[in-house]
Design a protein around this motif. Structure first.
Motif, PDB file in Angstrom:
ATOM      1  N   ALA A 142      -2.939   0.063  -3.189  1.00 46.13           N
ATOM      2  CA  ALA A 142      -3.451   0.425  -1.859  1.00 46.13           C
ATOM      3  C   ALA A 142      -4.140  -0.772  -1.229  1.00 46.13           C
ATOM      4  O   ALA A 142      -4.648  -1.667  -1.921  1.00 46.13           O
ATOM      5  N   CYS A 143      -4.157  -0.783   0.086  1.00 44.84           N
ATOM      6  CA  CYS A 143      -4.921  -1.813   0.794  1.00 44.84           C
ATOM      7  C   CYS A 143      -6.386  -1.381   0.806  1.00 44.84           C
ATOM      8  O   CYS A 143      -6.697  -0.196   0.613  1.00 44.84           O
ATOM      9  N   ALA A 144      -7.271  -2.323   1.018  1.00 47.49           N
ATOM     10  CA  ALA A 144      -8.700  -2.009   0.999  1.00 47.49           C
ATOM     11  C   ALA A 144      -9.067  -0.998   2.084  1.00 47.49           C
ATOM     12  O   ALA A 144      -9.904  -0.113   1.875  1.00 47.49           O
ATOM     13  N   GLY A 145      -8.417  -1.089   3.261  1.00 46.45           N
ATOM     14  CA  GLY A 145      -8.726  -0.177   4.353  1.00 46.45           C
ATOM     15  C   GLY A 145      -8.405   1.265   4.022  1.00 46.45           C
ATOM     16  O   GLY A 145      -9.233   2.166   4.229  1.00 46.45           O
ATOM     17  N   CYS A 146      -7.192   1.510   3.502  1.00 46.20           N
ATOM     18  CA  CYS A 146      -6.803   2.880   3.147  1.00 46.20           C
ATOM     19  C   CYS A 146      -7.650   3.408   2.005  1.00 46.20           C
ATOM     20  O   CYS A 146      -8.046   4.583   1.998  1.00 46.20           O
ATOM     21  N   ASN A 147      -7.926   2.551   1.036  1.00 45.64           N
ATOM     22  CA  ASN A 147      -8.735   2.963  -0.102  1.00 45.64           C
ATOM     23  C   ASN A 147     -10.117   3.396   0.361  1.00 45.64           C
ATOM     24  O   ASN A 147     -10.661   4.423  -0.089  1.00 45.64           O
ATOM     25  N   HIS A 148     -10.690   2.650   1.297  1.00 48.39           N
ATOM     26  CA  HIS A 148     -12.030   2.974   1.804  1.00 48.39           C
ATOM     27  C   HIS A 148     -12.017   4.266   2.620  1.00 48.39           C
ATOM     28  O   HIS A 148     -12.896   5.124   2.465  1.00 48.39           O
ATOM     29  N   ARG A 149     -10.993   4.420   3.473  1.00 44.44           N
ATOM     30  CA  ARG A 149     -10.923   5.624   4.315  1.00 44.44           C
ATOM     31  C   ARG A 149     -10.651   6.879   3.484  1.00 44.44           C
ATOM     32  O   ARG A 149     -11.156   7.953   3.786  1.00 44.44           O
ATOM     33  N   LYS A 150      -9.862   6.729   2.454  1.00 42.81           N
ATOM     34  CA  LYS A 150      -9.519   7.891   1.626  1.00 42.81           C
ATOM     35  C   LYS A 150     -10.718   8.340   0.793  1.00 42.81           C
ATOM     36  O   LYS A 150     -10.976   9.537   0.634  1.00 42.81           O
ATOM     37  N   ALA A 151     -11.446   7.369   0.240  1.00 47.83           N
ATOM     38  CA  ALA A 151     -12.628   7.659  -0.575  1.00 47.83           C
ATOM     39  C   ALA A 151     -12.287   8.667  -1.679  1.00 47.83           C
ATOM     40  O   ALA A 151     -11.320   8.478  -2.408  1.00 47.83           O
ATOM     41  N   ASP A 152     -13.053   9.775  -1.753  1.00 47.78           N
ATOM     42  CA  ASP A 152     -12.819  10.754  -2.817  1.00 47.78           C
ATOM     43  C   ASP A 152     -12.154  12.023  -2.298  1.00 47.78           C
ATOM     44  O   ASP A 152     -12.313  13.108  -2.850  1.00 47.78           O
ATOM     45  N   ARG A 153     -11.380  11.874  -1.231  1.00 50.06           N
ATOM     46  CA  ARG A 153     -10.710  13.042  -0.657  1.00 50.06           C
ATOM     47  C   ARG A 153      -9.268  13.138  -1.125  1.00 50.06           C
ATOM     48  O   ARG A 153      -8.656  12.167  -1.567  1.00 50.06           O
ATOM     49  N   SER A 193      -4.092  16.008   1.063  1.00 51.68           N
ATOM     50  CA  SER A 193      -3.942  17.198   1.914  1.00 51.68           C
ATOM     51  C   SER A 193      -5.115  17.341   2.888  1.00 51.68           C
ATOM     52  O   SER A 193      -4.966  17.877   3.984  1.00 51.68           O
ATOM     53  N   GLU A 194      -6.265  16.842   2.501  1.00 51.55           N
ATOM     54  CA  GLU A 194      -7.431  16.919   3.362  1.00 51.55           C
ATOM     55  C   GLU A 194      -7.370  15.889   4.499  1.00 51.55           C
ATOM     56  O   GLU A 194      -7.998  16.072   5.547  1.00 51.55           O
ATOM     57  N   LEU A 195      -6.582  14.851   4.273  1.00 51.16           N
ATOM     58  CA  LEU A 195      -6.455  13.793   5.270  1.00 51.16           C
ATOM     59  C   LEU A 195      -5.180  13.915   6.095  1.00 51.16           C
ATOM     60  O   LEU A 195      -5.041  13.271   7.130  1.00 51.16           O
ATOM     61  N   GLY A 196      -4.233  14.723   5.602  1.00 54.76           N
ATOM     62  CA  GLY A 196      -2.928  14.809   6.244  1.00 54.76           C
ATOM     63  C   GLY A 196      -2.055  13.604   5.949  1.00 54.76           C
ATOM     64  O   GLY A 196      -1.112  13.307   6.683  1.00 54.76           O
ATOM     65  N   TRP A 197      -2.358  12.897   4.843  1.00 55.34           N
ATOM     66  CA  TRP A 197      -1.590  11.715   4.441  1.00 55.34           C
ATOM     67  C   TRP A 197      -0.457  12.101   3.509  1.00 55.34           C
ATOM     68  O   TRP A 197      -0.495  13.163   2.859  1.00 55.34           O
ATOM     69  N   THR A 198       0.533  11.236   3.417  1.00 56.61           N
ATOM     70  CA  THR A 198       1.613  11.390   2.435  1.00 56.61           C
ATOM     71  C   THR A 198       1.867  10.053   1.767  1.00 56.61           C
ATOM     72  O   THR A 198       1.589   8.989   2.340  1.00 56.61           O
ATOM     73  N   LEU A 199       2.409  10.111   0.569  1.00 53.15           N
ATOM     74  CA  LEU A 199       2.765   8.897  -0.160  1.00 53.15           C
ATOM     75  C   LEU A 199       4.129   8.391   0.308  1.00 53.15           C
ATOM     76  O   LEU A 199       5.023   9.183   0.621  1.00 53.15           O
ATOM     77  N   THR A 222      -5.841  -3.404  -3.917  1.00 52.16           N
ATOM     78  CA  THR A 222      -6.649  -2.547  -4.771  1.00 52.16           C
ATOM     79  C   THR A 222      -5.763  -1.490  -5.433  1.00 52.16           C
ATOM     80  O   THR A 222      -4.601  -1.318  -5.069  1.00 52.16           O
ATOM     81  N   VAL A 223      -6.347  -0.765  -6.379  1.00 55.35           N
ATOM     82  CA  VAL A 223      -5.671   0.358  -7.027  1.00 55.35           C
ATOM     83  C   VAL A 223      -6.416   1.637  -6.662  1.00 55.35           C
ATOM     84  O   VAL A 223      -7.652   1.681  -6.717  1.00 55.35           O
ATOM     85  N   ASP A 224      -5.669   2.674  -6.272  1.00 54.74           N
ATOM     86  CA  ASP A 224      -6.300   3.940  -5.874  1.00 54.74           C
ATOM     87  C   ASP A 224      -5.769   5.082  -6.726  1.00 54.74           C
ATOM     88  O   ASP A 224      -4.594   5.095  -7.108  1.00 54.74           O
ATOM     89  N   HIS A 225      -6.658   6.048  -7.009  1.00 56.38           N
ATOM     90  CA  HIS A 225      -6.259   7.275  -7.689  1.00 56.38           C
ATOM     91  C   HIS A 225      -5.901   8.304  -6.617  1.00 56.38           C
ATOM     92  O   HIS A 225      -6.751   8.650  -5.786  1.00 56.38           O
ATOM     93  N   VAL A 226      -4.661   8.773  -6.624  1.00 58.67           N
ATOM     94  CA  VAL A 226      -4.200   9.728  -5.605  1.00 58.67           C
ATOM     95  C   VAL A 226      -5.109  10.955  -5.600  1.00 58.67           C
ATOM     96  O   VAL A 226      -5.632  11.364  -4.563  1.00 58.67           O
ATOM     97  N   VAL A 227      -5.275  11.571  -6.767  1.00 60.86           N
ATOM     98  CA  VAL A 227      -6.293  12.611  -6.933  1.00 60.86           C
ATOM     99  C   VAL A 227      -7.504  11.896  -7.523  1.00 60.86           C
ATOM    100  O   VAL A 227      -7.446  11.379  -8.638  1.00 60.86           O
ATOM    101  N   CYS A 240       0.836  -1.195   0.000  1.00 61.22           N
ATOM    102  CA  CYS A 240       0.000   0.000   0.000  1.00 61.22           C
ATOM    103  C   CYS A 240       0.876   1.253   0.000  1.00 61.22           C
ATOM    104  O   CYS A 240       1.807   1.368   0.806  1.00 61.22           O
ATOM    105  N   ALA A 241       0.560   2.179  -0.887  1.00 64.28           N
ATOM    106  CA  ALA A 241       1.338   3.418  -1.004  1.00 64.28           C
ATOM    107  C   ALA A 241       1.153   4.328   0.201  1.00 64.28           C
ATOM    108  O   ALA A 241       1.933   5.263   0.401  1.00 64.28           O
ATOM    109  N   TYR A 242       0.155   4.055   1.035  1.00 64.56           N
ATOM    110  CA  TYR A 242      -0.132   4.910   2.181  1.00 64.56           C
ATOM    111  C   TYR A 242       0.371   4.335   3.509  1.00 64.56           C
ATOM    112  O   TYR A 242       1.007   5.031   4.284  1.00 64.56           O
ATOM    113  N   CYS A 243       0.101   3.053   3.749  1.00 64.52           N
ATOM    114  CA  CYS A 243       0.482   2.474   5.049  1.00 64.52           C
ATOM    115  C   CYS A 243       1.550   1.396   4.960  1.00 64.52           C
ATOM    116  O   CYS A 243       2.115   0.994   5.970  1.00 64.52           O
ATOM    117  N   GLY A 244       1.801   0.895   3.753  1.00 63.22           N
ATOM    118  CA  GLY A 244       2.847  -0.107   3.583  1.00 63.22           C
ATOM    119  C   GLY A 244       2.409  -1.540   3.770  1.00 63.22           C
ATOM    120  O   GLY A 244       3.208  -2.459   3.595  1.00 63.22           O
TER     121      GLY A 244
END
Length: 212
Positions: free
Chosen positions: A158-169, A172-178, A137-142, A128-132
């Protein structure tokens, strides 16, 4: 009387159009199915073809690979003692894992590797590009709903958990980094990786970065 059919002209390996560098030729008196092998598995079997310089070229159907060996067009680089064996009236032929062309073949230059789910997962090493954690799954950063492109630069594993939590945000809105900047991969072997999800372990040393 045996129900297993014998072919007088061809081997029974699934052949995909354009997959081989050299055209297959008929083999006479060769048993279509290796003893004890399932026809479906035999049809899906692939052999890695290397250029004479050991650069990966394609994943060939087993039938094509065996024909090239018998015609003297290629040599075995990595045998597979546990793999299927096909029989003719005079010899038994073990299907190898990797073969190499005896003569160099020039490959046309292709600028950009097509993005597929398989290649993307290999690029991100199935993490997962977010949590490792393990990606599935595949996620669109934007998000595409917010103008994001379906491209190497905007897609990550991405893992299913991060993909679900990120949704369409946005991140910068989540405070996440790649964990790493997503970039398009380069190299001929990535074209092969873009079409194959599961790799024969014997292929890894020939496919370079992304295959491990």
């Amino acid at each position: 009387m045996s129900q297993r059919k014998k072919s007088r002209g061809h081997l029974t390996a699934a052949s995909s159009p354009g997959a081989s560098v050299l055209a297959a030729q008929p083999l006479h008196g060769v048993d279509e199915r290796p003893p004890g092998a399932d026809g479906g598995v035999w049809g899906r079997r692939r052999v890695l073809l290397l250029n004479s310089t050991y650069e990966p070229l394609a994943a060939l159907p087993a039938r094509r690979a065996v024909v090239m060996l018998l015609c003297g067009k290629a040599d075995v680089v990595h045998a597979d003692p546990g793999g299927p064996v096909i029989h003719s009236a005079t010899r038994a032929i073990a299907v190898p894992s990797v073969i190499r062309l005896r003569s160099f073949v020039r490959v046309p230059y292709r600028a950009r590797v097509p993005m597929t789910r398989a290649a993307l997962m290999h690029r991100d090493r199935f993490r997962c590009a977010y949590c490792g954690s393990k990606a599935d799954t595949v996620d669109h950063v934007v998000p595409r709903s917010r103008g994001g492109a379906h491209s190497w630069e905007n897609c990550v594993a991405a893992c299913a958990g991060c993909n679900h939590r990120k949704a369409d945000r946005l991140l910068s809105e989540l405070g996440w980094t790649l964990r790493a900047t997503p970039l398009p991969p380069k190299g001929q072997h990535w074209r092969l990786l873009s079409s194959i999800k599961e790799l024969d372990p014997a292929w890894v040393r020939y496919l370079g970065e992304g295959a491990a």
